[in-house]
Design a protein around this motif. Structure first.
Motif, PDB file in Angstrom:
ATOM      1  N   LYS A   7       0.839  -1.198   0.000  1.00  0.00           N
ATOM      2  CA  LYS A   7       0.000   0.000   0.000  1.00  0.00           C
ATOM      3  C   LYS A   7       0.871   1.244   0.000  1.00  0.00           C
ATOM      4  N   SER A   8       0.483   2.204  -0.843  1.00  0.00           N
ATOM      5  CA  SER A   8       1.181   3.484  -0.892  1.00  0.00           C
ATOM      6  C   SER A   8       0.157   4.575  -1.152  1.00  0.00           C
ATOM      7  N   ALA A   9       0.136   5.551  -0.244  1.00  0.00           N
ATOM      8  CA  ALA A   9      -0.851   6.638  -0.338  1.00  0.00           C
ATOM      9  C   ALA A   9      -2.253   6.052  -0.453  1.00  0.00           C
ATOM     10  N   ARG A  10      -2.952   6.333  -1.538  1.00  0.00           N
ATOM     11  CA  ARG A  10      -4.341   5.888  -1.691  1.00  0.00           C
ATOM     12  C   ARG A  10      -4.485   4.684  -2.613  1.00  0.00           C
ATOM     13  N   THR A  11      -3.359   4.026  -2.904  1.00  0.00           N
ATOM     14  CA  THR A  11      -3.366   2.892  -3.829  1.00  0.00           C
ATOM     15  C   THR A  11      -2.881   1.625  -3.149  1.00  0.00           C
ATOM     16  N   ALA A  45      -8.566   3.747   3.543  1.00  0.00           N
ATOM     17  CA  ALA A  45      -7.586   4.659   2.945  1.00  0.00           C
ATOM     18  C   ALA A  45      -7.314   4.333   1.484  1.00  0.00           C
ATOM     19  N   ARG A  47      -8.122   3.785  -2.304  1.00  0.00           N
ATOM     20  CA  ARG A  47      -9.114   4.226  -3.282  1.00  0.00           C
ATOM     21  C   ARG A  47      -9.133   3.357  -4.534  1.00  0.00           C
ATOM     22  N   GLU A 195      -4.095   8.648  -9.849  1.00  0.00           N
ATOM     23  CA  GLU A 195      -4.111   9.963  -9.203  1.00  0.00           C
ATOM     24  C   GLU A 195      -5.354  10.753  -9.615  1.00  0.00           C
ATOM     25  N   ALA A 198      -8.294   9.172  -7.846  1.00  0.00           N
ATOM     26  CA  ALA A 198      -8.252   9.373  -6.402  1.00  0.00           C
ATOM     27  C   ALA A 198      -8.684  10.782  -6.006  1.00  0.00           C
ATOM     28  N   SER A 199      -8.646  11.711  -6.954  1.00  0.00           N
ATOM     29  CA  SER A 199      -9.075  13.074  -6.645  1.00  0.00           C
ATOM     30  C   SER A 199     -10.571  13.271  -6.866  1.00  0.00           C
ATOM     31  N   GLU A 253     -12.247  18.653  -2.489  1.00  0.00           N
ATOM     32  CA  GLU A 253     -11.452  17.783  -1.625  1.00  0.00           C
ATOM     33  C   GLU A 253     -12.399  16.806  -0.944  1.00  0.00           C
TER      34      GLU A 253
END
Length: 255
Positions: A7-11, A45, A47, A195, A198-199, A253
């Motif tokens: 897992k890294s950030a939202r992925t 967390a 996405r 990315e 995820a936004s 956001e």
């Protein structure tokens, strides 16, 4: 470990790591896959889930471990357990609630191609090749997985793929709808796609994915549940943030 979740950030990354066997899936890997998938889907967390080989120069997957399959073919119990494990992967992956992306840089064959077509999108490099090869082995592709293929490429191209067992180039796979995006660097392209997704609103994505699955499963019009989803979204936090951001001329956001 031949199959792991990072897992890294939202992925979340479901990594296939058996390069000495061209990332062919053993029974152990088929049985582990749903546990890792559930972990990714259950983590608030996360996405997006991407599935790819551990090394860019490796095959995505050569499919099921044929040596293991041949060794167990005369054992009815093993055969039933193997079929059940593969089916569980295909069904649960194709119905996973969050967006899923397969990143394919080289060969994606047999059961490996089955995993890729069960994902929402396939991002491929120019050296990728795709094939579903039961006709080369004298076996039959399951109906559930055949429907996934037909949903992507239509019945005529699905017949060609299954009748011949031929491998398709990345360019041809994109031309017939098997590949979503063809890019020189599929990992960088997939990261940009993740990315962007995820936004956006996770609520919108998850609900849209569920609606698309209903359509693919045969539903043709709204029912009470989908109608309620449409109206309820207007009172949800994502619409409140999206509306404010639009009026304030800024990026939303979403939480």
């Amino acid at each position: 470990m031949t199959l792991r979740l990072e897992k890294s950030a939202r992925t979340a990354h479901l990594v296939i790591d058996r390069p000495d066997k061209r990332n062919a899936f053993s029974q152990e890997m088929w049985e582990l896959f749903p546990e890792l998938l559930a972990d990714a889907m259950g983590d608030t967390a996360v996405r997006v889930l991407s599935i790819h080989a551990s090394r860019k120069e490796s095959a995505f997957s050569a499919g099921a471990d044929i040596g293991e399959f041949v060794a167990g073919v005369d054992d009815p119990e093993w055969r039933a357990r193997n079929q059940a494990a593969i089916r569980r992967v295909q069904v649960e992956l194709s119905r996973a609630p969050k967006p899923t992306i397969a990143i394919v840089d080289h060969d994606c064959i047999g059961g490996g191609c089955g995993i890729a077509i069960a994902c929402d999108m396939r991002v491929a490099g120019p050296g990728a090749r795709f094939g579903i090869t039961p006709a080369r082995l004298g076996i039959v592709y399951p109906l559930h997985d055949t429907k996934l293929l037909v949903d992507l490429v239509g019945p005529s191209q699905a017949k060609r793929i299954l009748f011949t067992g031929q491998l398709l180039s990345a360019q041809e796979a994109r031309d017939i709808g098997l590949v979503t995006i063809l890019a020189d660097d599929p990992y960088a392209e997939a990261a940009e796609l993740v990315e962007t997704m995820a936004s956006a609103s996770s609520h919108s994505q998850i609900t849209s994915k569920a609606i698309i699955r209903r359509i693919l499963d045969g539903q043709q019009d709204d029912d009470a549940e989908t109608t309620a989803q449409f109206f309820d979204a207007f009172s949800g936090p994502d619409f409140a943030e999206g509306g404010r951001a639009f009026l304030e001329k800024r990026k939303p956001e979403f939480k």
